[in-house]
Structure formats: C-alpha cells, structure tokens
Write an enzyme that holds these catalytic residues in place. Structure first.
Site, PDB file in Angstrom:
ATOM      1  N   ILE A  16     -41.750 -39.646  55.295  1.00  0.00           N
ATOM      2  CA  ILE A  16     -41.252 -39.547  53.921  1.00  0.00           C
ATOM      3  C   ILE A  16     -40.070 -38.593  53.872  1.00  0.00           C
ATOM      4  O   ILE A  16     -40.142 -37.455  54.324  1.00  0.00           O
ATOM      5  CB  ILE A  16     -42.350 -39.042  52.962  1.00  0.00           C
ATOM      6  CG1 ILE A  16     -43.535 -40.004  52.929  1.00  0.00           C
ATOM      7  CG2 ILE A  16     -41.769 -38.865  51.553  1.00  0.00           C
ATOM      8  CD1 ILE A  16     -44.699 -39.514  52.084  1.00  0.00           C
ATOM      9  N   HIS A  17     -38.982 -39.065  53.302  1.00  0.00           N
ATOM     10  CA  HIS A  17     -37.766 -38.286  53.064  1.00  0.00           C
ATOM     11  C   HIS A  17     -37.116 -38.892  51.830  1.00  0.00           C
ATOM     12  O   HIS A  17     -37.733 -39.736  51.171  1.00  0.00           O
ATOM     13  CB  HIS A  17     -36.846 -38.316  54.297  1.00  0.00           C
ATOM     14  CG  HIS A  17     -36.534 -39.705  54.745  1.00  0.00           C
ATOM     15  ND1 HIS A  17     -35.448 -40.394  54.294  1.00  0.00           N
ATOM     16  CD2 HIS A  17     -37.211 -40.547  55.571  1.00  0.00           C
ATOM     17  CE1 HIS A  17     -35.444 -41.610  54.827  1.00  0.00           C
ATOM     18  NE2 HIS A  17     -36.515 -41.728  55.599  1.00  0.00           N
ATOM     19  N   GLY A  18     -35.922 -38.503  51.494  1.00  0.00           N
ATOM     20  CA  GLY A  18     -35.289 -38.955  50.256  1.00  0.00           C
ATOM     21  C   GLY A  18     -35.240 -40.457  50.066  1.00  0.00           C
ATOM     22  O   GLY A  18     -35.565 -40.967  49.000  1.00  0.00           O
ATOM     23  N   GLY A  21     -39.066 -41.431  49.611  1.00  0.00           N
ATOM     24  CA  GLY A  21     -39.746 -40.796  48.483  1.00  0.00           C
ATOM     25  C   GLY A  21     -39.117 -41.046  47.133  1.00  0.00           C
ATOM     26  O   GLY A  21     -39.778 -40.911  46.106  1.00  0.00           O
TER      27      GLY A  21
END
Length: 160
Positions: A16-18, A21
């Site tokens: 999960i990252h920008g 997410g």
C-alpha cells in the site's frame, strides 16, 4: 458461504502506497484492502506506515496467505475487497487456495540482481515468470497498469 466481493487483485512490491491507498481505492470504490503477504502480516510498523495513506472509510487487513485463504469466504457482501500482494507467487498461492481471483493488475515489481526488466516498472526473475505463466494457464489474465487511467499491457505478451 457466498463468493467474496473482490473488485481487484494487485501485485505491487510496495504493497500500500499513494497509488494503491488513494488512486485505485477511489477509482474502484473499495471499502476494504486485504494485504495478503506473510511478512507484512507480521510487521506492525509496516502496517502503521501503510495505513497512513488510506482514504477515509477504507479498512485494512494484514493477513498471511493462509489466513486469507481461510477467511476470504467469510467476507460480507457489503465488503468491496481490494487484495494487494507483493509477488506473483503470492497471488498464485491464493489462487491455488481457491481464492476467487479472475484478473490480476500488476503495478510495480522492482528491479534487483537476477531480474530482467519487461516493462518500465516491472522486473521479473525465472520464479516470477513461472508464476505468471501458471496463472495464465489457469485462465487468469495479468495486466501491467500502474494507475487507472493508463492503458494496460498483458504480462503474457511481454514474456513471449
């Protein structure tokens, strides 16, 4: 037991990252992200960092591969699920465990020693290639697409 409402499964070694997410979550309309990865399931610090980039109203679960297999059919129909895995081997383990995955989005697989770049954001080794080929043989298309508005490219076409 009803079929879980899995909207997408993604391979991204960052988990999960920008992009995951926020961008994918908002585009898909999911309300639950399941990170299916043995290491992440055991790392509360990594989980806290990943939770920092999640849109409001979206829950996260950090499960081992086996726990994902064991509990996925207990999901409520109101749960709109986005499964995120680190590797194609993780996805293949879920598929072999009867998690109903019918399509895989590939976002990022970092280059490292022993890997060959097949796309600007995807590098694979022989084990990755074998896993992608087996997913293909099981009828599960895998497509590289970093963000929703990008045109996807078939992994199978890049491996041939």
């Amino acid at each position: 037991m009803s079929t879980p409402n899995i909207l997408m499964t993604r391979i991204d070694n960052r988990l999960i990252h920008g992009q995951v997410g926020l961008t994918w979550v908002n585009t898909l309309g999911v309300n639950l992200i399941v990170v299916a990865n043995d290491e992440a399931a055991d790392d509360p610090v990594q989980q806290s960092l990943m939770d920092m980039v999640i849109s409001d109203g979206v829950e996260t679960r950090y499960f081992t591969l086996q726990k994902t297999i064991d509990v996925i059919y207990k999901a409520s129909q109101r749960q709109k699920i986005f499964i995120v895995c680190k590797t194609p081997q993780d996805v293949l383990a879920l598929v072999k465990g009867h998690v109903p995955i019918d399509f895989v989005n590939v976002g990022n697989m970092h280059f490292s020693e022993g890997k060959v770049r097949i796309h600007k954001t995807v590098s694979v080794d022989n084990s990755d290639i074998d896993a992608f080929r087996e997913l293909g043989e099981l009828g599960i298309p895998c497509e590289i697409r970093r963000v929703p508005d990008e045109t996807g490219e078939s992994v199978a076409n890049l491996l041939n």
